[in-house]
Design an enzyme around this catalytic site. Structure first.
Site, PDB file in Angstrom:
ATOM      1  N   GLU A  91       0.818  -1.200   0.000  1.00  0.00           N
ATOM      2  CA  GLU A  91       0.000   0.000   0.000  1.00  0.00           C
ATOM      3  C   GLU A  91       0.853   1.252   0.000  1.00  0.00           C
ATOM      4  O   GLU A  91       1.932   1.287   0.585  1.00  0.00           O
ATOM      5  CB  GLU A  91      -0.908  -0.006   1.217  1.00  0.00           C
ATOM      6  CG  GLU A  91      -1.833  -1.198   1.172  1.00  0.00           C
ATOM      7  CD  GLU A  91      -3.137  -0.967   1.874  1.00  0.00           C
ATOM      8  OE1 GLU A  91      -4.106  -1.618   1.504  1.00  0.00           O
ATOM      9  OE2 GLU A  91      -3.188  -0.150   2.785  1.00  0.00           O
ATOM     10  N   CYS A 115       6.340  -5.527  15.691  1.00  0.00           N
ATOM     11  CA  CYS A 115       5.901  -4.623  16.771  1.00  0.00           C
ATOM     12  C   CYS A 115       4.481  -5.029  17.177  1.00  0.00           C
ATOM     13  O   CYS A 115       3.635  -5.278  16.308  1.00  0.00           O
ATOM     14  CB  CYS A 115       5.921  -3.168  16.295  1.00  0.00           C
ATOM     15  SG  CYS A 115       7.556  -2.656  15.734  1.00  0.00           S
ATOM     16  N   GLY A 172       6.660  -2.238   6.144  1.00  0.00           N
ATOM     17  CA  GLY A 172       8.056  -2.661   6.195  1.00  0.00           C
ATOM     18  C   GLY A 172       8.959  -1.752   6.995  1.00  0.00           C
ATOM     19  O   GLY A 172       8.616  -0.606   7.292  1.00  0.00           O
ATOM     20  N   GLU A 173      10.106  -2.304   7.386  1.00  0.00           N
ATOM     21  CA  GLU A 173      11.168  -1.535   8.046  1.00  0.00           C
ATOM     22  C   GLU A 173      12.182  -1.203   6.932  1.00  0.00           C
ATOM     23  O   GLU A 173      12.916  -2.084   6.459  1.00  0.00           O
ATOM     24  CB  GLU A 173      11.803  -2.391   9.155  1.00  0.00           C
ATOM     25  CG  GLU A 173      13.185  -1.957   9.624  1.00  0.00           C
ATOM     26  CD  GLU A 173      13.267  -0.527  10.143  1.00  0.00           C
ATOM     27  OE1 GLU A 173      12.509  -0.162  11.045  1.00  0.00           O
ATOM     28  OE2 GLU A 173      14.107   0.234   9.612  1.00  0.00           O
ATOM     29  N   SER A 204      11.827   6.253   7.796  1.00  0.00           N
ATOM     30  CA  SER A 204      11.424   5.972   9.172  1.00  0.00           C
ATOM     31  C   SER A 204      11.956   4.611   9.608  1.00  0.00           C
ATOM     32  O   SER A 204      11.889   3.643   8.860  1.00  0.00           O
ATOM     33  CB  SER A 204       9.893   5.964   9.229  1.00  0.00           C
ATOM     34  OG  SER A 204       9.468   5.619  10.512  1.00  0.00           O
ATOM     35  N   SER A 227      10.813   5.704  15.158  1.00  0.00           N
ATOM     36  CA  SER A 227       9.607   5.288  15.879  1.00  0.00           C
ATOM     37  C   SER A 227      10.035   4.853  17.263  1.00  0.00           C
ATOM     38  O   SER A 227      10.714   3.837  17.416  1.00  0.00           O
ATOM     39  CB  SER A 227       8.945   4.115  15.137  1.00  0.00           C
ATOM     40  OG  SER A 227       8.581   4.520  13.850  1.00  0.00           O
ATOM     41  N   LEU A 228       9.642   5.614  18.272  1.00  0.00           N
ATOM     42  CA  LEU A 228      10.161   5.370  19.627  1.00  0.00           C
ATOM     43  C   LEU A 228       9.169   4.550  20.472  1.00  0.00           C
ATOM     44  O   LEU A 228       9.474   3.451  20.904  1.00  0.00           O
ATOM     45  CB  LEU A 228      10.466   6.723  20.282  1.00  0.00           C
ATOM     46  CG  LEU A 228      11.187   6.705  21.612  1.00  0.00           C
ATOM     47  CD1 LEU A 228      12.514   5.995  21.519  1.00  0.00           C
ATOM     48  CD2 LEU A 228      11.405   8.124  22.122  1.00  0.00           C
ATOM     49  N   ASN A 305      -4.159   4.422  16.436  1.00  0.00           N
ATOM     50  CA  ASN A 305      -5.356   4.126  15.649  1.00  0.00           C
ATOM     51  C   ASN A 305      -5.789   2.717  16.000  1.00  0.00           C
ATOM     52  O   ASN A 305      -5.061   1.772  15.724  1.00  0.00           O
ATOM     53  CB  ASN A 305      -5.038   4.220  14.158  1.00  0.00           C
ATOM     54  CG  ASN A 305      -4.765   5.639  13.758  1.00  0.00           C
ATOM     55  OD1 ASN A 305      -5.620   6.501  13.889  1.00  0.00           O
ATOM     56  ND2 ASN A 305      -3.546   5.893  13.330  1.00  0.00           N
ATOM     57  N   CYS A 348      -1.812   5.596  10.295  1.00  0.00           N
ATOM     58  CA  CYS A 348      -0.702   4.895  10.930  1.00  0.00           C
ATOM     59  C   CYS A 348      -1.238   3.704  11.714  1.00  0.00           C
ATOM     60  O   CYS A 348      -2.210   3.831  12.451  1.00  0.00           O
ATOM     61  CB  CYS A 348       0.020   5.820  11.894  1.00  0.00           C
ATOM     62  SG  CYS A 348       0.824   7.165  11.061  1.00  0.00           S
TER      63      CYS A 348
END
Ligand code: SF4
Length: 370
Positions: A91, A115, A172-173, A204, A227-228, A305, A348
């Site tokens: 996407e 995650c 994805g990372e 990111s 992304s923490l 979300n 997100c």
């Protein structure tokens, strides 16, 4: 056969040189490909016959297409379901704003980082996208903008409006696919390609240190988002298993050094998904401020979300504001960012592609983001 969309301009120049034709023809090909969206650039008039014929033998343009598009009624966000040549679905999300048009793109089919709050993470990693498959998401969206005059006009954009910013925050990372993403950055930032300055492209990461080192060595000017989502090693390791391999303290130490050397000409975007009862107390806010000390940051608080099925909930509006004000009072630049495209599951944490279920229920599927 190689994918034309995966070639940097330098690659095509070398290709021309190897064939013994002037390298300047690579520029013509690049323009045809990325400015005119020509999927058969070897037919361009004026190309040396040898070059045109050899290109037909060696190259092709991947045939990725928009399998489905969903337009948000509220904010004009458009979510594209892009089908790659092998049938894989990813996407990308087009987000119109007053002064810019941002495209959020995917770097992998699925994600290996797992995650716990993320729906892409539940898919596992299917495969990396190639540079061409990353770049073509931008080409498809750019062509879509060109072909949709009413979408442009409703937003007051001129006819020549184009994508101004890219964020690698889709599926994805990105740093787990560092070679594909690096080559895509060369293509996206080439003035004859998609012509996006590196500072307008944001990569990111969940904290992939090996990839981070390579990325910043190759592209020190690219924008970076971290992304923490947690403030202690223990809590972060529970939410984001990648933290067990590369603890956040190590990542932030590395970034502290990096930004000190940059001497204030850029800053780190930190994204913190706020989850009710998990990471939204004032103690968390204090630890967050402490953790980020010495790193030039812009902090975005993103209320979770909620995507079913999930054990996590979004925060109460008042507690979210209290959290923000507490951080703000400590002198950190902080904003609450509400995700766009919530009515089309493009926000997100909502990007997930389940090809099987999608056959029967195309829009109800949750999909995710870093
Ligand atoms: S949040 Fe990002 S890194 Fe984590 S599982 Fe989801 S897509 Fe992967």
């Amino acid at each position: 056969m190689q994918d034309m969309y995966s070639q940097s301009l330098a690659d095509l120049e070398q290709y021309c040189t190897r064939l013994g034709v002037p390298a300047v023809h690579a520029k013509t090909l690049y323009r045809r490909l990325f400015k005119d969206f020509d999927t058969a650039p070897w037919n361009t008039p004026g190309l040396p016959v040898l070059l045109a014929e050899q290109l037909r033998v060696d190259m092709r343009c991947n045939e990725a297409s928009i399998a489905q598009e969903s337009l948000s009624r509220y904010d004009g966000t458009v979510k594209f379901l892009v089908r790659m040549d092998d049938g894989s679905l990813v996407e990308s999300v087009l987000m119109p704003e007053k002064k810019r048009i941002t495209l959020c793109i995917s770097s992998q089919v699925g994600c290996a980082m797992a995650c716990t709050f993320c729906h892409t993470g539940r898919m596992g990693l299917k495969r990396n996208l190639t540079a061409g498959e990353i770049a073509v998401q931008v080409v498809l969206a750019q062509r879509w903008i060109r072909e949709h005059a009413s979408w442009r006009e409703e937003r007051g954009y001129p006819w020549f409006a184009s994508i101004s910013n890219i964020v690698f925050m889709g599926m994805g990372e990105p740093l787990d696919n560092i070679e594909g993403v690096s080559q895509a950055l060369r293509i996206l930032s080439d003035p004859l390609g998609l012509n996006l300055a590196l500072r307008k492209i944001s990569v990111s990461t969940a904290g992939h240190l090996d990839g981070l080192k390579i990325l910043l060595e190759r592209f020190p000017k690219v924008s970076l988002a971290l992304s923490l989502h947690a403030t202690t090693e223990r809590e972060r390791s529970q939410l984001m298993p990648i933290n067990r391999r590369w603890p956040i303290g190590t990542i932030l130490n590395y970034l502290r050094d990096f930004y000190q050397q940059r001497d204030g000409d850029s800053c780190l975007l930190v994204q913190y998904t706020v989850i009710r009862g998990v990471n939204d107390s004032l103690d968390h806010a204090d630890r967050l401020v402490e953790l980020l000390q010495g790193v030039p940051v812009k902090l975005n608080l993103i209320p979770l979300n909620e995507v079913e099925p999930s054990r996590f909930q979004s925060p109460e509006p008042e507690s979210l504001e209290r959290f923000r004000d507490h951080i703000n009072a400590a002198g950190v630049r902080v904003m609450i960012r509400y995700s766009k495209g919530q009515d089309i599951a493009a926000a997100c944490g909502q990007l997930v592609v389940n090809a099987e279920k999608r056959k029967t229920s195309p829009l109800s599927e949750p999909v995710t983001i870093s």
